[in-house]
Design a protein around this motif. Structure first.
Motif, PDB file in Angstrom:
ATOM      1  N   LEU A  94     -40.024 -44.593  67.419  1.00 17.61           N
ATOM      2  CA  LEU A  94     -41.127 -44.382  67.588  1.00 17.61           C
ATOM      3  C   LEU A  94     -41.447 -46.130  68.358  1.00 17.61           C
ATOM      4  CD1 LEU A  94     -42.344 -44.894  63.435  1.00 17.61           C
ATOM      5  CD2 LEU A  94     -43.818 -43.647  65.086  1.00 17.61           C
ATOM      6  N   ASP A 151     -47.640 -45.873  70.105  1.00 19.65           N
ATOM      7  CA  ASP A 151     -47.802 -44.799  69.029  1.00 19.65           C
ATOM      8  C   ASP A 151     -48.500 -44.881  67.968  1.00 19.65           C
ATOM      9  OD1 ASP A 151     -45.613 -42.534  69.584  1.00 19.65           O
ATOM     10  OD2 ASP A 151     -43.882 -44.189  69.453  1.00 19.65           O
ATOM     11  N   CYS A 180     -51.216 -43.683  63.371  1.00 16.55           N
ATOM     12  CA  CYS A 180     -50.157 -44.247  64.393  1.00 16.55           C
ATOM     13  C   CYS A 180     -50.706 -42.069  64.774  1.00 16.55           C
ATOM     14  CB  CYS A 180     -48.590 -43.849  63.800  1.00 16.55           C
ATOM     15  SG  CYS A 180     -48.275 -45.457  63.271  1.00 16.55           S
TER      16      CYS A 180
END
Length: 244
Positions: free
Chosen positions: A231, A235, A243
């Protein structure tokens, strides 16, 4: 496109022109302050033009500039062609078993639906239809995982200026459509769950720092360690508070 119309492409200070002579494609460019005109030997047709755009000219630009990475052409790039390039780069960023699993998901759940599209032709409504069909067949967390892989591909296209924006960012995240994350008090009523409320609280109370947040994200989302590690701040949509 008329065969007599030259096609020009510019990469930084390098300009390459595709011309047609005697029904063959010729390349016209400058190298070491000299003009170079060479026949590619390829017949002038759409298939060979695509080969020039996606393979031959990029390799020529790499040789002329010495750059290991160059931009893709923004026109006529099939989603599947870009996905191949994406996975070549992606392979070195994750563990092998994650790479193989995500490639399998791409081949089975993503590629069949979008293989006929150029990457810049994919619209939000097509992505929403794809997501809804998956939600009819698979669990919420499974669809989230499938979506995350497609999102990585589209984000990479956006970062390379191939598309103006990631169209998946305009589609509501599945959690906001179907259900919210469960509260700790509700976990004991879940049919299949590896930890009860007391065990979860004990785990969290005995973890500190980044490990505490790492475990908390896994418990709340069902994400795997490799997915969390990969991540980035890009994101997270701070406006929509989710997200992508």
């Amino acid at each position: 496109m008329s065969k007599n119309v030259p096609i020009k492409f510019i990469y930084d200070d390098v300009k390459i022109t595709i011309r047609v002579r005697y029904d063959k494609y010729y390349l016209d460019f400058m190298h070491n302050q000299k003009r170079v005109k060479r026949s590619t030997g390829l017949n002038a047709n759409e298939e060979n033009l695509k080969e020039l755009k996606t393979n031959i000219i990029p390799e020529l630009i790499k040789a002329l500039t010495g750059n290991k990475e160059i931009e893709y052409f923004k026109k006529d790039i099939l989603f599947t062609d870009f996905a191949i390039k994406f996975f070549q780069v992606y392979q070195g960023s994750v563990r092998e078993h994650i790479f193989e699993a995500n490639c399998s998901i791409y081949e089975k759940q993503i590629k069949p639906y979008f293989s006929k599209y150029n990457i810049n032709e994919i619209k939000p409504i097509q992505l929403e239809e794809w997501q809804n069909k998956l939600l009819d067949k698979y669990s919420l967390h499974t669809v989230i995982r499938y979506r995350s892989i497609l999102n990585l591909i589209l984000n990479k296209a956006f970062e390379n200026d191939i598309i103006k924006f990631n169209p998946l960012s305009k589609i509501k995240y599945p959690t906001s459509i179907n259900k919210k994350f469960k509260k700790l008090n509700d976990l004991e009523n879940t049919e299949i769950y590896p930890f009860n409320k007391d065990k979860i609280i004990k785990i969290l109370n005995n973890s500190t720092g980044n490990l505490h947040y790492f475990i908390f994200i896994m418990l709340c989302t069902g994400m795997r360690p490799g997915e969390i590690i990969s991540l980035t701040w890009n994101d997270i949509d701070f406006e929509k508070k989710n997200c992508s």
